[in-house]
Design a protein around this motif. Structure first.
Motif, PDB file in Angstrom:
ATOM      1  N   ALA B 269      33.098  54.242  45.121  1.00 32.11           N
ATOM      2  CA  ALA B 269      33.645  55.462  45.690  1.00 32.11           C
ATOM      3  C   ALA B 269      34.407  56.286  44.660  1.00 32.11           C
ATOM      4  O   ALA B 269      34.986  57.318  44.990  1.00 32.11           O
ATOM      5  CB  ALA B 269      34.566  55.115  46.855  1.00 32.11           C
ATOM      6  N   GLY B 270      34.423  55.824  43.391  1.00 31.16           N
ATOM      7  CA  GLY B 270      35.104  56.585  42.358  1.00 31.16           C
ATOM      8  C   GLY B 270      36.585  56.276  42.261  1.00 31.16           C
ATOM      9  O   GLY B 270      37.316  56.967  41.561  1.00 31.16           O
ATOM     10  N   ARG B 271      37.048  55.235  42.962  1.00 26.58           N
ATOM     11  CA  ARG B 271      38.462  54.863  42.891  1.00 26.58           C
ATOM     12  C   ARG B 271      38.714  53.964  41.692  1.00 26.58           C
ATOM     13  O   ARG B 271      37.925  53.048  41.403  1.00 26.58           O
ATOM     14  CB  ARG B 271      38.882  54.123  44.164  1.00 26.58           C
ATOM     15  CG  ARG B 271      39.198  55.034  45.340  1.00 26.58           C
ATOM     16  CD  ARG B 271      39.761  54.220  46.486  1.00 26.58           C
ATOM     17  NE  ARG B 271      38.809  53.198  46.897  1.00 26.58           N
ATOM     18  CZ  ARG B 271      37.984  53.317  47.938  1.00 26.58           C
ATOM     19  NH1 ARG B 271      38.006  54.381  48.686  1.00 26.58           N
ATOM     20  NH2 ARG B 271      37.142  52.340  48.237  1.00 26.58           N
ATOM     21  N   LEU B 272      39.827  54.209  41.012  1.00 24.92           N
ATOM     22  CA  LEU B 272      40.205  53.403  39.855  1.00 24.92           C
ATOM     23  C   LEU B 272      40.616  52.004  40.309  1.00 24.92           C
ATOM     24  O   LEU B 272      41.538  51.851  41.110  1.00 24.92           O
ATOM     25  CB  LEU B 272      41.391  54.082  39.152  1.00 24.92           C
ATOM     26  CG  LEU B 272      41.886  53.437  37.862  1.00 24.92           C
ATOM     27  CD1 LEU B 272      40.855  53.596  36.760  1.00 24.92           C
ATOM     28  CD2 LEU B 272      43.207  54.061  37.435  1.00 24.92           C
ATOM     29  N   VAL B 273      39.929  50.967  39.805  1.00 25.47           N
ATOM     30  CA  VAL B 273      40.270  49.599  40.220  1.00 25.47           C
ATOM     31  C   VAL B 273      40.750  48.734  39.056  1.00 25.47           C
ATOM     32  O   VAL B 273      41.289  47.649  39.271  1.00 25.47           O
ATOM     33  CB  VAL B 273      39.077  48.891  40.893  1.00 25.47           C
ATOM     34  CG1 VAL B 273      38.743  49.552  42.205  1.00 25.47           C
ATOM     35  CG2 VAL B 273      37.875  48.852  39.970  1.00 25.47           C
ATOM     36  N   GLY B 274      40.568  49.195  37.830  1.00 30.23           N
ATOM     37  CA  GLY B 274      40.997  48.367  36.708  1.00 30.23           C
ATOM     38  C   GLY B 274      40.758  49.089  35.411  1.00 30.23           C
ATOM     39  O   GLY B 274      40.434  50.288  35.396  1.00 30.23           O
ATOM     40  N   ARG B 275      40.903  48.341  34.336  1.00 35.37           N
ATOM     41  CA  ARG B 275      40.840  48.939  33.015  1.00 35.37           C
ATOM     42  C   ARG B 275      40.220  47.933  32.054  1.00 35.37           C
ATOM     43  O   ARG B 275      40.463  46.727  32.166  1.00 35.37           O
ATOM     44  CB  ARG B 275      42.273  49.257  32.592  1.00 35.37           C
ATOM     45  CG  ARG B 275      42.454  49.701  31.181  1.00 35.37           C
ATOM     46  CD  ARG B 275      43.940  49.884  30.884  1.00 35.37           C
ATOM     47  NE  ARG B 275      44.554  48.617  30.515  1.00 35.37           N
ATOM     48  CZ  ARG B 275      45.422  48.467  29.502  1.00 35.37           C
ATOM     49  NH1 ARG B 275      45.800  49.510  28.795  1.00 35.37           N
ATOM     50  NH2 ARG B 275      45.933  47.292  29.214  1.00 35.37           N
ATOM     51  N   LEU B 276      39.394  48.425  31.155  1.00 34.83           N
ATOM     52  CA  LEU B 276      38.796  47.566  30.146  1.00 34.83           C
ATOM     53  C   LEU B 276      39.400  47.961  28.803  1.00 34.83           C
ATOM     54  O   LEU B 276      39.482  49.150  28.495  1.00 34.83           O
ATOM     55  CB  LEU B 276      37.283  47.796  30.135  1.00 34.83           C
ATOM     56  CG  LEU B 276      36.404  46.726  29.530  1.00 34.83           C
ATOM     57  CD1 LEU B 276      36.636  45.387  30.193  1.00 34.83           C
ATOM     58  CD2 LEU B 276      34.941  47.127  29.685  1.00 34.83           C
ATOM     59  N   THR B 277      39.841  46.970  28.000  1.00 35.67           N
ATOM     60  CA  THR B 277      40.448  47.307  26.706  1.00 35.67           C
ATOM     61  C   THR B 277      39.654  46.684  25.569  1.00 35.67           C
ATOM     62  O   THR B 277      38.946  45.695  25.749  1.00 35.67           O
ATOM     63  CB  THR B 277      41.903  46.808  26.625  1.00 35.67           C
ATOM     64  OG1 THR B 277      41.909  45.410  26.893  1.00 35.67           O
ATOM     65  CG2 THR B 277      42.786  47.534  27.608  1.00 35.67           C
ATOM     66  N   VAL B 278      39.809  47.273  24.392  1.00 36.31           N
ATOM     67  CA  VAL B 278      38.985  46.872  23.253  1.00 36.31           C
ATOM     68  C   VAL B 278      39.246  45.430  22.838  1.00 36.31           C
ATOM     69  O   VAL B 278      38.354  44.763  22.326  1.00 36.31           O
ATOM     70  CB  VAL B 278      39.193  47.853  22.069  1.00 36.31           C
ATOM     71  CG1 VAL B 278      40.562  47.699  21.457  1.00 36.31           C
ATOM     72  CG2 VAL B 278      38.117  47.673  21.013  1.00 36.31           C
ATOM     73  N   ASP B 279      40.451  44.892  23.078  1.00 40.60           N
ATOM     74  CA  ASP B 279      40.702  43.510  22.665  1.00 40.60           C
ATOM     75  C   ASP B 279      39.854  42.535  23.482  1.00 40.60           C
ATOM     76  O   ASP B 279      39.315  41.575  22.942  1.00 40.60           O
ATOM     77  CB  ASP B 279      42.196  43.161  22.730  1.00 40.60           C
ATOM     78  CG  ASP B 279      42.789  43.389  24.090  1.00 40.60           C
ATOM     79  OD1 ASP B 279      42.417  44.375  24.741  1.00 40.60           O
ATOM     80  OD2 ASP B 279      43.626  42.583  24.523  1.00 40.60           O
ATOM     81  N   SER B 280      39.696  42.796  24.804  1.00 39.98           N
ATOM     82  CA  SER B 280      38.823  41.919  25.596  1.00 39.98           C
ATOM     83  C   SER B 280      37.385  42.068  25.133  1.00 39.98           C
ATOM     84  O   SER B 280      36.626  41.104  25.104  1.00 39.98           O
ATOM     85  CB  SER B 280      38.850  42.264  27.084  1.00 39.98           C
ATOM     86  OG  SER B 280      40.105  42.673  27.503  1.00 39.98           O
ATOM     87  N   VAL B 281      37.009  43.307  24.777  1.00 37.59           N
ATOM     88  CA  VAL B 281      35.630  43.549  24.343  1.00 37.59           C
ATOM     89  C   VAL B 281      35.351  42.823  23.024  1.00 37.59           C
ATOM     90  O   VAL B 281      34.301  42.206  22.856  1.00 37.59           O
ATOM     91  CB  VAL B 281      35.354  45.064  24.219  1.00 37.59           C
ATOM     92  CG1 VAL B 281      34.013  45.320  23.562  1.00 37.59           C
ATOM     93  CG2 VAL B 281      35.414  45.716  25.591  1.00 37.59           C
ATOM     94  N   VAL B 282      36.318  42.866  22.089  1.00 38.66           N
ATOM     95  CA  VAL B 282      36.139  42.162  20.814  1.00 38.66           C
ATOM     96  C   VAL B 282      35.992  40.664  21.071  1.00 38.66           C
ATOM     97  O   VAL B 282      35.105  40.009  20.518  1.00 38.66           O
ATOM     98  CB  VAL B 282      37.315  42.445  19.857  1.00 38.66           C
ATOM     99  CG1 VAL B 282      37.270  41.508  18.657  1.00 38.66           C
ATOM    100  CG2 VAL B 282      37.285  43.887  19.394  1.00 38.66           C
ATOM    101  N   ASP B 283      36.847  40.108  21.929  1.00 42.24           N
ATOM    102  CA  ASP B 283      36.728  38.681  22.250  1.00 42.24           C
ATOM    103  C   ASP B 283      35.354  38.386  22.832  1.00 42.24           C
ATOM    104  O   ASP B 283      34.724  37.386  22.484  1.00 42.24           O
ATOM    105  CB  ASP B 283      37.800  38.274  23.265  1.00 42.24           C
ATOM    106  CG  ASP B 283      39.177  38.210  22.640  1.00 42.24           C
ATOM    107  OD1 ASP B 283      39.259  38.255  21.389  1.00 42.24           O
ATOM    108  OD2 ASP B 283      40.178  38.125  23.373  1.00 42.24           O
TER     109      ASP B 283
END
Lengths: 480, 480
Positions: B269-283
C-alpha cells in the motif's frame, strides 16, 4: 497515481531494462528485414519505422541511470552494443565507461576517436580518470592532463601512483574539512555556501593548518548539537583511518566489521590525503569475489560473454594447458603399470574412482583452509591441530566410502582381494588428499603466495597421480 | 603522541588481535604446565600468574569492538573460545552473538543457560533478535517476547515472517520520519530532541499521516538548505524503495549500482515499514559470496575449522556421495570396454586425459554463463548465439590441444591411428563439454533451479562418462 510517481521500485527498474531490450530487439528485427530484402535504396516506410524506434530508444536511455546503461551495454552483443553506445549523450560517456566491465570498456573505447575520449574523460574527477587511464591511449591521457587544474593534476598523479588492490587506488578526494576552533554555526554557514555536499558525506574531517587529521564531525552530530559549540568539543577524536598503501582487502574487512560509510586516508605524517567511501568498497568486494569465482575455473579475466571465439580462447588457454600437463603426468603414472592392467583389466575401470574422490575431498579441505587464511583466522600454532583433524576426517571417509566401494568391487569382480585393495587405496588416497589439502595452502602462505590461486590444480594433480599410483601399486603388490 | 592518539590505523587493530591471541597462548601454556604436573592442588604462584593473565586478557577484550571479539572467537578452538567467551561482559553477549558465524554461534549458545540467553537477547533490537531466533531454544524466545513492548513484538513478528534472502529479513526499524508540511527549522528542533540519530541515517523519510512514503530528505540537504523552507519543497520525491518480499540479491545489486547508504522499505500500500542500510547489504554480499565458494567445493555450510571430526564429516559427506555415484557410473562405462582395453592397454593410460580436459573446459563455459545469469545479463534470444560461440571455442581447443595430444600419443605408442583417435575423441568431448556447459545452466534456469548449484558436478559427470565412452568407443571402432 501520485503515490506511484514518487516511488521507484526495483521492479520498475527491471521494467526499464526490459523496455530498452525490447526496443533494441525490434530495431534489430527491422534492420534484419531491410537487409533481407537486399534493396540498395531502403523503403521509405521502413526507414521511418527504424528512425522512430531509434528515437524512442534514445528517449528511454536518456532517463536511465548510468549504471543501468552500463548493465545494458554489457548484456548486448558487440554490434547492438555500439548502436546503443551511439545513442548515449556524449556528456554521459565518461561515467558510463567507469561503470562497465573491463572487457566491455575496451570494446567501447575502441569505437571512439581521441577527441571523444578526451571529452569523456574531462567530465570526470581526478580519481575517476585514474581508473580509466590504463585503457586510454597515451595521447588521450596527455590531452586530458593538459586540461586539468594544478590541484587536479597532482591528484591524478597521486591516484595513478598506487597499485591496484591498495587503498590509494580506491580513494577519492571529495572530503570536506573543517578546523577544530570554529563554531558549529560557522561550519553550517560554510556548508550552505557549498550548496551541495559530495556523495557519501556522512562526516566532516577535522584537520589542523598542516592538514593533519584531528578527528571527525558527523553530519548527524552537527545537526543534533548546539550551534554555539566549537568543533573541537563535539568532534570524535578517535576514528579509523587508512594509509594509501594499506591493502584494499583489509579496508574492506574494516568497513564490514565497523559498519563504516566513509573513512579518512592519511599519509605517514598523519596528513589527510583522501577519503574512502562505502560505495567504492562495495564495488571492490563484488569485483574481487567475482574474480575469485572466475579464477577457480581458470578464466584469467572477466569475459565478455559475446567475445569473439579467439578472445575466449586466449582467456582460457593457460588453464587448459596447465591441466593438460597434470593429466599427462597422471597418464604416465598409469603407463608405468600397463603390465598390471593387461593382467587385470578391472583395474582400469576402478582407478578413476580412487583418483576422483581424493580430488573432491582434498578440495573441500583446501577451500575451508583458504577461506580461514583469507580472513586471517588461522594462527601459526594451530596447523598441527588442523592436520590431525583433517586426517581424522579422511580416515572416517576412507572407512565409509572406501568400505562401500570395496564391497561393490568385490561383488562386481567376485574378488575379495580386489575389494580390499580398493578400500585400502581409497583410504590412503584420502589421507594423501587431507595431507596435501593442508600442506599446499600452508606452503603457499609461507612462501608469500596467495593460497587461493592454483591450490585446486595442485591438489587435483596430487590426488590424480597419487591415486593412480597408490591403487595400481597396491594391486600389483597384492594381487599379481 | 597526541597525533597517534586520535588515529586508529588498520595496523593498530590487527595489533590488538595479535595481543589477545598472544595472551591466550600464554594462558594456555600456563594451563598446560599445571595440567602436566598433574597436581590435585595447583601451585599458588602459577595460579597467580594465570589469574593475572586472565585479568590482562579481560582488560584487552573490554576495549575491543564486538566485531573484533567475534573474529577472535571464530579463530579459536572450542576450549579456548569458551575461556574468552567467559571473559566477555554479559551486556555485550548479544551483539557478539550477532557477529559470529553460524557454526561458532551454535557453540557459544550451547555453553549458555536460558537466563544468560534471555539477558543477551534483551540487549538487542527486534530485527536483531529475529536474526538470532533460529538458534535460540523455544523457551528463551518466549521469555524474550514477554519482555518486549507491544510495538517491538509486532516488529519481531514481522521480521521473523520474512524468508531468508528477502529484503524483509535484512531490514531494520530505525528510520526517522518527518511530515511534508513542517519547516526544516522544526525538523532540526525535533532531531535535537532525539539527542542521537540511529546509525546509517543519511536521510529522513517523509511520510503522510497514513505512514505512506512521500519522499526523502537527506541530512546533507537539511544542512545546506534555508531553515525556513518546508520539508515538501526541499525533499526529493523520487527515491528507490524496496518491498519486504523483494530478493535481497536484487536489493544488493541496487545498492551497488546506485551507491545507496540507506533505502526505505514499503508495503504493497506504499506505507513505510522499515529501512535497509548499506552495512546489512555489505554483510549480505560477503556472506553470499562465501557461501558460493563453499558450495562449489560441496561444503554445505560454513565450517568451524576446529569442528570435531564427526561434524566435518556430516558437513561434507553429501558431496562426496554424489561424486561417488557419478564416478561409479563412469567406471561402469569403462567396464563395458574392458575387452578393448585388454587388447590395447594404452587406452587405459590415455583415457583420463580426454575426460579431464573436457571437464575443465565445460566448467569454464558454465562458470561464465552462471555469472551472466546471476547478473541477469543473458537474454532469451541470445542462447543460440552463445552455443555457437562455445562450440567454436571447443573446436579451436580440440584442434590445438587434441592435435598436440594426438602427436604425443602417436610418438609414445608409435601408432598414427591411435594419435588420430586421441585427437578426434578430445575434439568431440570438448564439443560435448561446450554443449552441456551451455545446456545445463539453460535447463536449470528454465525449470526454476539456481544454475550455480550443482552445475559443476553435472558437467563433470557428463564429460567423464562421455569422454570415456567417446574415446573407448572410437578406439574400438577404428583400431580393433
Amino acid at each position: 497515481m501520485a503515490d506511484l510517481a514518487n516511488r521507484l521500485e526495483i521492479e520498475d527498474l527491471k521494467e526499464n531494462l526490459r523496455a530498452v531490450q525490447e526496443l533494441l530487439h525490434r530495431h534489430q528485427v527491422v534492420e534484419g528485414l531491410v537487409a533481407r530484402q537486399d534493396m540498395p535504396r531502403q523503403d521509405l516506410v521502413e526507414q521511418l519505422v527504424q528512425k522512430q524506434h531509434l528515437a524512442e530508444l534514445r528517449g528511454k536511455i536518456e532517463r536511465l541511470h548510468p549504471a543501468d546503461i552500463a548493465f545494458i551495454l554489457e548484456s548486448l552483443p558487440l554490434e547492438e552494443r555500439l548502436v546503443v553506445w551511439d545513442l548515449v549523450k556524449a556528456d554521459r560517456d565518461g561515467e558510463i565507461l567507469l561503470e562497465v566491465s573491463d572487457a566491455v570498456r575496451e570494446s567501447l573505447i575502441a569505437s571512439m576517436d581521441s577527441e571523444e575520449l578526451v571529452a569523456a574523460a574531462e567530465t570526470l574527477e581526478a580519481d575517476e580518470i585514474a581508473d580509466l587511464a590504463p585503457d586510454l591511449p597515451e595521447d588521450v591521457i596527455q590531452d586530458v592532463i593538459q586540461s586539468l587544474s594544478l590541484e587536479e593534476r597532482e591528484q591524478l598523479r597521486s591516484a595513478m601512483s598506487f597499485a591496484e588492490g591498495s587503498v590509494g587506488a580506491l580513494m577519492d578526494f571529495d572530503m570536506v574539512t573543517v578546523r577544530e576552533d570554529v563554531t558549529l554555526e560557522a561550519v553550517t554557514r560554510y556548508l550552505r555556501r557549498l550548496d551541495e555536499l559530495p556523495g557519501h558525506t556522512d562526516q566532516l574531517f577535522v584537520v589542523d593548518r598542516d592538514q593533519k587529521l584531528k578527528g571527525s564531525l558527523s553530519l548527524a552530530r552537527l545537526i543534533v548539537s548546539d550551534l554555539e559549540f566549537e568543533v573541537g568539543t563535539v568532534m570524535i577524536p578517535e576514528l579509523i583511518s587508512f594509509n594509501p598503501e594499506d591493502k584494499a582487502d583489509d579496508a574492506a574487512q574494516a568497513f564490514e566489521r565497523y559498519d563504516l560509510v566513509s573513512a579518512p586516508v592519511v599519509d605517514e605524517a598523519g596528513r589527510l590525503v583522501g577519503r574512502l567511501t562505502v560505495d567504492s568498497v562495495v564495488d571492490y568486494i563484488r569485483e574481487s569475489s567475482a574474480e575469485q569465482v572466475l579464477a577457480e575455473a581458470g578464466l584469467s579475466e572477466e569475459e565478455d560473454i559475446f567475445a569473439p571465439v579467439w578472445d575466449s580462447f586466449k582467456n582460457r588457454w593457460a588453464w587448459l594447458a596447465v591441466n593438460l600437463v597434470t593429466a599427462f603426468i597422471a597418464s604416465r603414472v598409469i603407463g608405468a603399470f600397463e603390465g598390471s592392467i593387461e593382467k587385470l583389466v578391472a583395474l582400469a575401470a576402478l582407478m578413476p574412482i580412487v583418483a576422483g574422490i581424493g580430488g573432491n575431498s582434498g578440495n573441500q579441505t583446501t577451500t575451508m583452509i583458504v577461506r580461514a587464511l583469507a580472513l586471517g583466522q588461522l594462527q601459526a600454532h594451530y596447523w598441527r591441530k588442523l592436520l590431525k583433524k583433517e586426517l581424522g576426517v579422511a580416515l572416517l571417509n576412507g572407512m565409509v566410502w572406501g568400505g562401500l566401494l570395496g564391497v561393490l568391487a568385490w561383488m562386481l569382480y567376485d574378488s575379495k582381494a580386489l575389494g580390499a585393495v580398493m578400500t585400502l587405496a581409497m583410504t590412503l588416497n584420502l589421507a594423501l588428499a587431507a595431507f596435501m589439502g593442508v600442506a599446499i595452502p600452508y606452503v603457499q602462505q609461507k612462501v608469500g603466495k596467495d593460497p587461493a590461486v592454483g591450490s585446486s590444480v595442485l591438489i587435483t594433480a596430487c590426488t590424480d597421480s597419487g591415486g593412480f599410483f597408490i591403487f595400481l601399486g597396491l594391486a600389483t603388490l597384492i594381487l599379481l
